[in-house]
Scaffold this motif. Structure first.
Motif, PDB file in Angstrom:
ATOM      1  N   TRP A  32       0.822  -1.211   0.000  1.00 52.77           N
ATOM      2  CA  TRP A  32       0.000   0.000   0.000  1.00 52.77           C
ATOM      3  C   TRP A  32       0.852   1.256   0.000  1.00 52.77           C
ATOM      4  O   TRP A  32       1.879   1.322   0.686  1.00 52.77           O
ATOM      5  CB  TRP A  32      -0.865  -0.021   1.264  1.00 52.77           C
TER       6      TRP A  32
ATOM      7  N   ARG B  24      -5.145   3.200   5.354  1.00 52.88           N
ATOM      8  CA  ARG B  24      -6.415   2.473   5.287  1.00 52.88           C
ATOM      9  C   ARG B  24      -7.438   3.103   6.218  1.00 52.88           C
ATOM     10  O   ARG B  24      -8.631   3.145   5.899  1.00 52.88           O
ATOM     11  CB  ARG B  24      -6.187   1.001   5.625  1.00 52.88           C
TER      12      ARG B  24
ATOM     13  N   TRP C 127      -8.932   6.020   4.471  1.00 57.95           N
ATOM     14  CA  TRP C 127      -9.879   5.581   3.453  1.00 57.95           C
ATOM     15  C   TRP C 127     -11.173   5.062   4.082  1.00 57.95           C
ATOM     16  O   TRP C 127     -12.269   5.275   3.546  1.00 57.95           O
ATOM     17  CB  TRP C 127      -9.254   4.506   2.564  1.00 57.95           C
TER      18      TRP C 127
ATOM     19  N   GLU D 248     -10.770  -1.019   8.450  1.00 61.66           N
ATOM     20  CA  GLU D 248      -9.696  -0.659   7.524  1.00 61.66           C
ATOM     21  C   GLU D 248      -9.553  -1.668   6.397  1.00 61.66           C
ATOM     22  O   GLU D 248      -9.269  -1.294   5.253  1.00 61.66           O
ATOM     23  CB  GLU D 248      -8.385  -0.518   8.291  1.00 61.66           C
TER      24      GLU D 248
ATOM     25  N   GLN E  98      -9.774  -1.181   2.410  1.00 60.33           N
ATOM     26  CA  GLN E  98      -8.741  -1.711   1.521  1.00 60.33           C
ATOM     27  C   GLN E  98      -9.369  -2.514   0.382  1.00 60.33           C
ATOM     28  O   GLN E  98      -8.971  -2.389  -0.778  1.00 60.33           O
ATOM     29  CB  GLN E  98      -7.782  -2.612   2.297  1.00 60.33           C
TER      30      GLN E  98
ATOM     31  N   SER F 163      -2.856   4.215  -3.740  1.00 59.59           N
ATOM     32  CA  SER F 163      -4.194   4.699  -3.406  1.00 59.59           C
ATOM     33  C   SER F 163      -4.317   6.206  -3.578  1.00 59.59           C
ATOM     34  O   SER F 163      -5.427   6.736  -3.739  1.00 59.59           O
ATOM     35  CB  SER F 163      -4.565   4.300  -1.976  1.00 59.59           C
TER      36      SER F 163
END
Length: 296
Positions: free
Chosen positions: A80, A85, A88, A99, A103, A165
């Motif tokens: 990542w 995470r 996000w 998380e 993901q 990401s």
């Protein structure tokens, strides 16, 4: 027809069944789709797929690369880069602490873009992106992902790559109506085509791919020339103010991700379909014998 809005032929009967209590809504599955953008002299263009006419759902309609979450992405710790995470999970409106769920959704966005368009938002480190991915070795890995023979985590490990990401921007979220037999809770993302990469027509569900400016695609929809479902045309219209792909990505963090869910009510032998916040999609559909399916 006034425009290219599409709805399934079984909707009127299912809406009536939901209204009279004989239909129990199915739980929506998590999914992700990506509005892949590239700059042109006339402004940003978006990559779109036309679903094969033979498809049972939305045949002939234009859409973006996307698909369902692979449950394995909830279980494997994926390489990542970018926001954490936890960041996000908060951005995507996940339950606190989920998380791995966040993901999995981000993985779905990146994986499906690679599977269906050959574009990979990953690199050897947090500041790099892979170049051309059209070689035979890349194609073998892509095919293994499509066949579920390889998880996305395994793919990244094999290649020594990290998921970028930070190259994604969460844009909107739509949930399939409660009366649909196949339901998805879909997060829409925006991303820019990485330098050195090229889209390819790889989806088994599509018979055509195009790069089109949002204004052109929206005009085709308004003229009834292009079929689209409400989330597709809505997101196209939302891109109209932005002069570059970077402008759209910069706007993404402020976008409201409150889910959009269609509502239906019975009115004098017809069903009124509406999507809150999107008045242009309000339609009145007959539930008695009469015209069925197609566009409304």
């Amino acid at each position: 027809m006034a425009n290219g809005q599409w709805y399934p032929p079984e909707w009127p009967d299912r809406i009536r069944a939901l209204a009279d209590g004989t239909l129990t809504p199915v739980a929506p599955k998590r999914a992700a789709t990506v509005l892949l953008l590239k700059d042109t002299p006339a402004g940003p263009a978006v990559h779109m797929l036309r679903r094969r006419a033979s498809m049972a759902f939305a045949g002939g309609a234009y859409a973006y690369p996307g698909g369902g979450v692979d449950p394995r992405d909830d279980d494997h710790h994926v390489r990542w880069a970018g926001p954490t995470r936890a960041w996000w999970a908060d951005r995507l409106g996940m339950d606190e602490g989920d998380e791995l769920g966040a993901q999995a959704i981000v993985c779905a966005a990146v994986r499906e873009t690679y599977e269906e368009a050959g574009v990979l938002l990953a690199g050897t480190g947090p500041d790099s992106v892979v170049g051309d991915t059209s070689g035979d070795d890349w194609e073998a890995d892509r095919a293994a992902l499509v066949a579920h023979e390889l998880s996305f985590a395994e793919f990244l490990d094999r290649r020594g790559l990290v998921l970028r990401s930070d190259l994604l921007g969460a844009w909107t979220r739509w949930i399939t109506p409660e009366f649909e037999s196949r339901r998805y809770d879909t997060w829409f993302f925006v991303a820019a085509l990485p330098e050195g990469q090229h889209t390819r027509d790889l989806s088994t569900e599509a018979d055509r791919t195009v790069w089109t400016r949002p204004a052109e695609a929206a005009a085709g929809y308004d003229q009834g020339e292009l079929l689209m479902m409400p989330p597709t045309i809505a997101t196209l219209r939302q891109l109209l103010p932005y002069g570059t792909a970077a402008d759209a990505l910069a706007a993404a963090p402020e976008r409201d991700l409150t889910p959009v869910l269609a509502r239906a009510r019975l009115l004098d032998g017809r069903v009124e379909l509406s999507w809150p916040g999107h008045e242009e999609f309000t339609r009145h559909v007959p539930v008695a014998p009469g015209p069925r399916g197609g566009t409304a």
